[in-house]
Design an enzyme around this catalytic site. Structure first.
Site, short mmCIF file in Angstrom:
data_model
loop_
_atom_site.label_atom_id
_atom_site.label_comp_id
_atom_site.label_asym_id
_atom_site.label_seq_id
_atom_site.Cartn_x
_atom_site.Cartn_y
_atom_site.Cartn_z
N ASP A 1 0.79 -1.23 0.00
CA ASP A 1 0.00 0.00 0.00
C ASP A 1 0.83 1.28 0.00
OD1 ASP A 1 0.99 -0.26 2.54
OD2 ASP A 1 -0.87 0.27 3.56
N GLU A 2 2.10 1.22 -0.35
CA GLU A 2 2.90 2.44 -0.38
C GLU A 2 4.02 2.34 -1.40
OE1 GLU A 2 5.47 3.26 3.01
OE2 GLU A 2 5.01 1.26 3.80
#
Length: 428
Positions: free
Chosen positions: A120-121
């Protein structure tokens, strides 16, 4: 789920000068929980937790749930006690991976200089995209708009001249915001932070620095480097002193190499039957091996983790004579390692498998065709194992993972990976 320390003015503007600020850190807000809310909009505004059984841990929580003190890695029993009215949703990892893949495609459309660091990053270097897309703040808003339009979820973006400052800024921009830290404001921004905000500072390092009177980034910056080195060691001390002054030469690296692949499971009840523990370990090993083959990697080291009912965590590891991605070979090592774990007569709460020392699969380890695998002698167990794995991978790619799964442990001693194929599966 960011729980990093923030300065007292974390949401304030640190200036508008974007020159030299070409690095973006994009971080999805409460990612797993946000994906679930996008699928269940009726739950928006409610405290929502993504997690497994009572004996598992919190994987994600909405900001409404965080207001009750809930955070990632917290035992589910504690989370339920803190917020009994929370809505608990079991995780859907396949859905999260699919959304992650799509989000990374959006980021890849902005610039090829993109480094994914987790599901998620990611970091982006947009210095080459400014003429086409505009200033970094404009690019950040475009990313947030595209992600929300496609998936209905939010993300926060930190913009700075270095990776580690951009990462801190994205955490301070949450939820659903953008923070720019101009290059000339970097040191002033960092000085307001506690030492725990710096990369590499965990509880132990934080305590070591505190013994020398360093509790803020300003304390580290104002100390001579020799003092910081005496507190935490020569290499770490020099590194932290550089970070305190905003010095971080690490570039955004488009190719991210996996360092390890692992999986673990927590039993619904403490397990006394080691046969069931081995069965669970077989499934976990199969998942790790499948992931290795998907990534085109082989592993040299195999590790197991066992947590007993008194919450002691025991680990064992072994280096393989030859790196492998063969499910059977990896499991035989896992089985041997489990046999060396002294449980002290206690039942097992959790078991985990991890493979490390990863490298690209070499050409000499190419997989045989199905006909070749069936024609191999019993002595050629390695090649036969790879052939069996190839069949398993082909079936799963067409019908899903549940179509074929590890089965009887009795077959592990033979050349093939033990599997059970659904009797209703149409292979035509």
């Amino acid at each position: 789920m960011s729980r990093g320390p923030r300065p007292s003015s974390s949401r304030r503007s640190w200036g508008t000068d974007e020159d030299g600020c070409s690095i973006l850190h994009v971080d999805m807000d409460a990612f797993f929980a946000s994906v679930e809310l996008a699928r269940r909009p009726q739950l928006k505004g409610l405290p929502v937790i993504v997690g497994g059984s009572e004996r598992a841990v919190v994987l994600a929580a909405t900001y409404e749930a965080r207001a009750w003190g809930i955070h990632s890695a917290m035992p589910m029993t504690v989370a339920r006690r803190l917020c009994p009215q929370a809505v608990v949703i079991p995780p859907d990892m396949s859905a999260y991976r699919e959304v992650s893949r799509s989000v990374m495609e959006i980021l890849g459309d902005v610039t090829a200089v993109m480094e994914q660091v987790s599901v998620d990053e990611a970091f982006l270097d947009v210095s080459g995209a400014r003429r086409r897309l505009g200033r970094p703040t404009v690019i950040a808003e475009r990313i947030r708009s595209d992600v929300r339009r496609r998936h209905g979820i939010g993300c926060s973006v930190g913009i700075a001249s270095t990776k580690f400052v951009a990462k801190i800024a994205s955490g301070h921009a949450k939820p659903d915001g953008v923070m720019l830290v101009p290059r000339d404001a970097t040191v002033a921004y960092l000085r307001e932070l506690p030492v725990g905000a710096l990369w590499g500072v965990g509880e132990r390092t934080e305590a070591a620095l505190a013994r020398w009177g360093m509790t803020t980034v300003a304390d580290i910056a104002d100390s001579d480097v020799a003092t910081v080195q005496r507190a935490v060691g020569r290499v770490a001390g020099a590194h932290l002193h550089d970070l305190a002054w905003g010095r971080d030469p690490r570039p955004v690296s488009p190719v991210r190499r996996e360092k390890s692949v692992g999986a673990e499971t927590t039993f619904a009840r403490d397990e006394h039957d080691m046969g069931r523990v081995q069965t669970a370990a077989l499934d976990l090993t199969d998942r790790c091996a499948s992931r290795l083959r998907e990534l085109g990697l082989v592993a040299r080291t195999v590790s197991v983790k066992v947590r007993t009912s008194d919450f002691r965590t025991l680990t064992r590891s072994r280096t393989l004579p030859t790196p492998s991605d063969v499910s059977r070979e990896l499991y035989l090592t896992v089985r041997d390692l489990l046999a060396t774990v002294d449980l002290g007569g206690l039942p097992v709460r959790l078991v985990g498998v991890r493979v490390e020392g990863l490298a690209a699969a070499s050409e000499r380890m190419s997989q045989p065709t199905l006909d070749e695998a069936l024609a191999l002698t019993d002595d050629d167990t390695h090649a036969a194992g790879r052939g069996a794995d190839r069949v398993v991978d082909l079936v799963r790619s067409r019908f899903g993972r549940g179509a074929i799964a590890p089965g009887s442990l009795a077959a592990v001693g033979r050349s093939e990976l033990p599997t059970t194929i659904s009797p209703t599966l149409d292979l035509s």
